[in-house]
Design an enzyme around this catalytic site. Sequence first.
Site, PDB file in Angstrom:
ATOM      1  N   GLU A 364      15.083   6.434   5.901  1.00  0.00           N
ATOM      2  CA  GLU A 364      16.518   6.184   6.031  1.00  0.00           C
ATOM      3  C   GLU A 364      17.227   6.127   4.684  1.00  0.00           C
ATOM      4  O   GLU A 364      18.148   5.332   4.493  1.00  0.00           O
ATOM      5  CB  GLU A 364      16.780   4.911   6.861  1.00  0.00           C
ATOM      6  N   HIS A 640      14.460  -4.217   7.615  1.00  0.00           N
ATOM      7  CA  HIS A 640      13.026  -4.036   7.820  1.00  0.00           C
ATOM      8  C   HIS A 640      12.258  -4.780   6.734  1.00  0.00           C
ATOM      9  O   HIS A 640      12.759  -4.974   5.618  1.00  0.00           O
ATOM     10  CB  HIS A 640      12.635  -2.556   7.742  1.00  0.00           C
TER      11      HIS A 640
END
Length: 656
Positions: A364, A640
């Site tokens: 990402e 995350h």
Amino acid sequence: MVLYTTPFPTSCLSALHAVSWALIFPCYWLLDRLLASFLPTTYEKRQRADDPCCLQLLCTVLFTPVYLALLVAALPFAFLGFLFWSPLQSTRRPYTYSRLEDKSLAGGTALLSEWKGTGAGKSFCFATANLCLLPDSLARLNNVFNTQARAKEIGQRIRNGAARPQIKIYIDSPTNTSISAASFSSLVSPQGGEAGARAIPGSIKRTSSVEYKGDGGRHPGEEAANGPASGDPADGSSLEDACIVRIGGEEGGRPPEADDPVAGSQARNGAGGGPRGQTPNHTQRDGDSGSLGSPSASRESLVKARGGPDGGGGGEPGANSKLLYKASVVKKAAARRRRHPDEAFDHEISAFFPANLDFLCLQEVFDKRAAAKLKDQLHGYFEYILYDVGVYGCRGCCSFKCLNSGLFFASRYPVMDVAYHCYPNGRGFDALASKGALFLKVQVGSTPQDQRIVGYITCTHLQAPQEDSAIRCEQLDLLQDWLADFRKSTSSSSAANPEELVAFDVICGDLNFDNCSSDDKLEQQHSLFTRYKDPCRLGPGEEKPWAIGTLLDTNGLYDEDVCTPDNLQKVLESEEGRREYLAFPASKSPGGQKGRKDLLKGNGRRIDYMLLAEEGLCPDWKAEVEEFSFITQLSGLTDHLPVAMRLMVSAGEEEA
């Protein structure tokens, strides 16, 4: 194989692309800012609640018409630029390779020694992380913002964490094979004098990974936007060297002395002596940096203060001559096994990236400007980087791609071959990004007989929605096929002429399924897990007791209890904290997830994986997991938890 250092084959095409993007960018930026103003994060909502004059709301009302007017004016130019930009994507290369030419600026790779495949073995450290570096309006859907500043701050934290020297602690006592919190008190030696701090043998004290001195209301990454901090890695520092401390077996004995201290080696921490790296609403509290009596004492870092700069200052002691050294504790294998009888390797929740990190796989990193900032920061440690990976437009995929794959790779070892494949079956929002797999072959050494020692690394990101199990299984099938083709096409060895020795084969990435959700049973039983070992799982649907989730609950990203790496580390070490701040499988009941957390079993959704092949390596060698860690150093910067794994590659006969 030729590695592509520019996105286009000719300078003419590169110039034409730059012009077309210059016409598109104002419209893209204005639309992003307009949408972002209507998607506040929880941190911004708290700021507005504390603002009696509602200044932020007033600014939004005033600037929205301005953004709209400028957006309408920029649309014709963006359309013209798109007419040139779109066909150019058919000639664009699938990645950009960057190598740091001036090795004196690198804190890591320039100092690696050539591995000859002999001796006790060689360790290699891998890390993977999902950074959520999307355009700011899209990043806010995950409750993170200011993508450009976050990218720079993330790069600094990763680089500074990996650039720490290691302190190897050996314990002489045959009966005491663990390091208790009390034993650290004998390592603490206060440093006197602000200007002329000197190295004192054995002057090591325990501290946290990053020191936070907060003023309460700084934006995450705001410090990064103001330029590099004083804690950036020193050039020319020896990262492979370790300070060896030997601890006696009797309590109350004389302070331990450092064996063979390495003179002049420097590596700096993520704090830099200033108020850098803190998350938005953090205020310094007692215990933020850890205390000697804390339960997590044996899992936190050590700090060693040394005096005198080694360059740039002429050796004259000054106000900045006192440097903090953060070091991970590397314990004997026997101590690890005794502390964790269920495993042959160490595992922990760490507040920092492992020292001497060799390979970094990121997902990402969609925004190209953020990718460039991240690359510039990481080049201070990693010599070889691949970024802007993926395709745009309709090339190679069945749907139009607005974003690249988001994959990013950094290495301290030279890259030999690269291949990228886009998953053709993306659906919904994921179909707008060219999600796929990046395959790499790296050279990690050579034998005395001039045989190359190589390793294979795969970085990937699968379909995101939890209900798309069938799509993810198809992507895992493609992943295995592509990886087999890549190894076959890049191998120069044969049974009769083994020119290469394969040391490891590792898959890293965000697979978007976990090993505890009932909705993910198809993926949990995929054949990939018969060929690759997951160090965190016992079998389909059954995790090892110490494994925790890597997906954070986005609603709690800016809570004071988890707003620093050390705080988040302490919270995640308790079952109650994991239930509060980790994401669990979505509830199908009307009550939602919040009401079910007390009833849920497990330690959250672990969707970020590191898998190790046990077959297809050099027959005479074996690769074993030495350490596995869940990392909290990026708290407040992404949703995350990064994970890291250290492998020990050695000859099987020697190990036996």
